[in-house]
Scaffold this motif. Structure first.
Motif, short mmCIF file in Angstrom:
data_model
loop_
_atom_site.label_atom_id
_atom_site.label_comp_id
_atom_site.label_asym_id
_atom_site.label_seq_id
_atom_site.Cartn_x
_atom_site.Cartn_y
_atom_site.Cartn_z
N SER A 58 0.81 -1.21 0.00
CA SER A 58 0.00 0.00 0.00
C SER A 58 0.85 1.27 0.00
O SER A 58 0.33 2.36 -0.25
CB SER A 58 -0.94 0.02 1.21
N ALA A 59 2.15 1.13 0.23
CA ALA A 59 3.06 2.28 0.16
C ALA A 59 3.01 2.96 -1.21
O ALA A 59 3.32 4.14 -1.34
CB ALA A 59 4.49 1.84 0.47
N PHE A 60 2.60 2.20 -2.25
CA PHE A 60 2.60 2.72 -3.61
C PHE A 60 1.22 3.19 -4.06
O PHE A 60 0.94 3.28 -5.26
CB PHE A 60 3.14 1.66 -4.57
N SER A 61 0.36 3.51 -3.11
CA SER A 61 -1.01 3.91 -3.44
C SER A 61 -1.07 5.15 -4.33
O SER A 61 -2.01 5.31 -5.11
CB SER A 61 -1.79 4.17 -2.15
N GLU A 62 -0.09 6.04 -4.21
CA GLU A 62 -0.08 7.26 -5.00
C GLU A 62 0.57 7.05 -6.37
O GLU A 62 0.59 7.99 -7.19
CB GLU A 62 0.67 8.36 -4.25
N ASN A 63 1.08 5.86 -6.62
CA ASN A 63 1.84 5.61 -7.85
C ASN A 63 1.19 4.60 -8.78
O ASN A 63 1.28 4.72 -10.00
CB ASN A 63 3.24 5.14 -7.47
N VAL A 64 0.52 3.61 -8.21
CA VAL A 64 -0.06 2.54 -9.02
C VAL A 64 -1.06 3.05 -10.05
O VAL A 64 -1.00 2.64 -11.22
CB VAL A 64 -0.70 1.45 -8.13
N PRO A 65 -1.99 3.94 -9.68
CA PRO A 65 -2.96 4.38 -10.69
C PRO A 65 -2.31 4.97 -11.93
O PRO A 65 -2.80 4.77 -13.05
CB PRO A 65 -3.79 5.43 -9.93
N TYR A 66 -1.22 5.69 -11.75
CA TYR A 66 -0.49 6.26 -12.90
C TYR A 66 0.19 5.18 -13.72
O TYR A 66 0.01 5.08 -14.93
CB TYR A 66 0.53 7.28 -12.39
N ALA A 68 -0.16 1.91 -13.77
CA ALA A 68 -0.98 0.81 -14.27
C ALA A 68 -1.61 1.13 -15.63
O ALA A 68 -2.08 0.23 -16.32
CB ALA A 68 -2.06 0.45 -13.26
N LYS A 69 -1.60 2.39 -16.02
CA LYS A 69 -2.11 2.77 -17.33
C LYS A 69 -1.12 2.41 -18.44
O LYS A 69 -1.49 2.37 -19.62
CB LYS A 69 -2.40 4.27 -17.38
N LYS A 70 0.13 2.14 -18.04
CA LYS A 70 1.19 1.93 -19.04
C LYS A 70 1.97 0.64 -18.83
O LYS A 70 2.65 0.18 -19.75
CB LYS A 70 2.17 3.11 -19.00
N ASP A 255 8.68 7.54 -14.92
CA ASP A 255 8.16 7.01 -16.17
C ASP A 255 9.00 7.48 -17.36
O ASP A 255 9.33 6.70 -18.26
CB ASP A 255 6.70 7.44 -16.34
N THR A 256 9.36 8.75 -17.36
CA THR A 256 10.20 9.29 -18.42
C THR A 256 11.54 8.58 -18.46
O THR A 256 12.06 8.24 -19.54
CB THR A 256 10.42 10.81 -18.23
#
Length: 261
Positions: A58-66, A68-70, A255-256
């Motif tokens: 759950s530490a990555f809650s702020e990152n997964v939504p972004y 997971a789109k890619k 991501d970049t």
């Protein structure tokens, strides 16, 4: 370095998707004598995210939504943490890095991008030294390679030393207490990664820390300087939780880096 429990709790409470508690996607993999709990999100190139000491996916809650789109995001509770129980009395970073390499094999994934935070950042580095064929690129934030005072910002190591001295002879009674002490001792005695080991890393690496991280600035720069061809990002106005405190910038920047040539 152990994550501050209050930091984890605050952001876990605010999350929309309950990562680590999603029965619809969660499953266990039998890995090297234990069962690692895993959740997957999205599709594309595999991206393994590794959390810090005392935390969970759950530490990555702020990152997964972004991401997971890619990417095919792979979240895992590390050995002895979250839902991945391990009754053994001792743990090493090398053991965990080997766990993650074996997990990728079990999932029939030849290699993956790796994002690690804190102790997870240490594991990302060790995966690149111990299992270089498994790592496409790595991003490591808030990692250290030695457990001594030189690796930490002023006061951070002293606080750990005080806790160790106060509790080193204590007899822990419950399984939870014993596990917590085991995880404390992991960061107190480890890691012990030699600079020569960093020199062997062949994959592209992005080394990250906050400008007021618990990891000393000079230590982060030492790590980056010894990984051939690596890049350094010191996140302004950030503490140890770079990926939470500056999530939007962090997600875009990592991501970049992953997608760059």
């Amino acid at each position: 370095m152990a994550l501050i429990p209050q930091l984890i709790a605050a952001f876990s409470f605010a999350q929309k998707t309950h990562y680590g508690k999603n029965a619809a996607v969660g499953k266990y993999y039998s890995i090297r004598g234990i069962k690692l709990y895993v959740e997957e999100y999205g599709s594309g190139q595999p991206l393994l995210m590794i959390h810090g000491n005392g935390g969970d996916m759950s530490a990555f809650s702020e990152n997964v939504p972004y991401f997971a789109k890619k990417y095919r995001v792979i979240l895992v509770d590390s050995r002895s943490q979250g839902k991945s129980a391990d009754p053994n009395p001792y743990i090493t970073f090398e053991q965990m890095a080997d766990d993650f390499a074996a997990l990728l094999d079990a999932m029939h994934i030849s290699k993956a991008y790796i994002l690690g935070w804190s102790d997870g950042g240490i594991n990302a580095i060790l995966m690149a030294t111990r299992h270089p064929d498994k790592v496409i690129k790595l991003a490591s934030t808030g990692a250290n390679i030695t457990p001594d005072a030189a690796a930490f910002a002023d006061g951070a190591w002293a606080g750990s030393k005080k806790y160790y001295e106060q509790n080193k002879n204590r007899k822990w009674r419950t399984a939870a207490e014993k596990n917590a002490w085991k995880m404390f001792m992991l960061d107190w005695e480890q890691p012990n990664i030699k600079l020569a080991e960093l020199h062997t890393i062949k994959c592209p690496a992005l080394i990250i820390a906050g400008d007021h991280d618990v990891i000393a600035d000079q230590h982060t720069r030492l790590i980056q300087a010894n990984i051939p061809g690596s890049k350094l990002w010191i996140v302004k106005n950030s503490g140890h939780g770079t990926l939470i405190e500056h999530a939007t910038e962090f997600n875009n920047r990592v991501d970049t880096f992953f997608r760059g040539k």
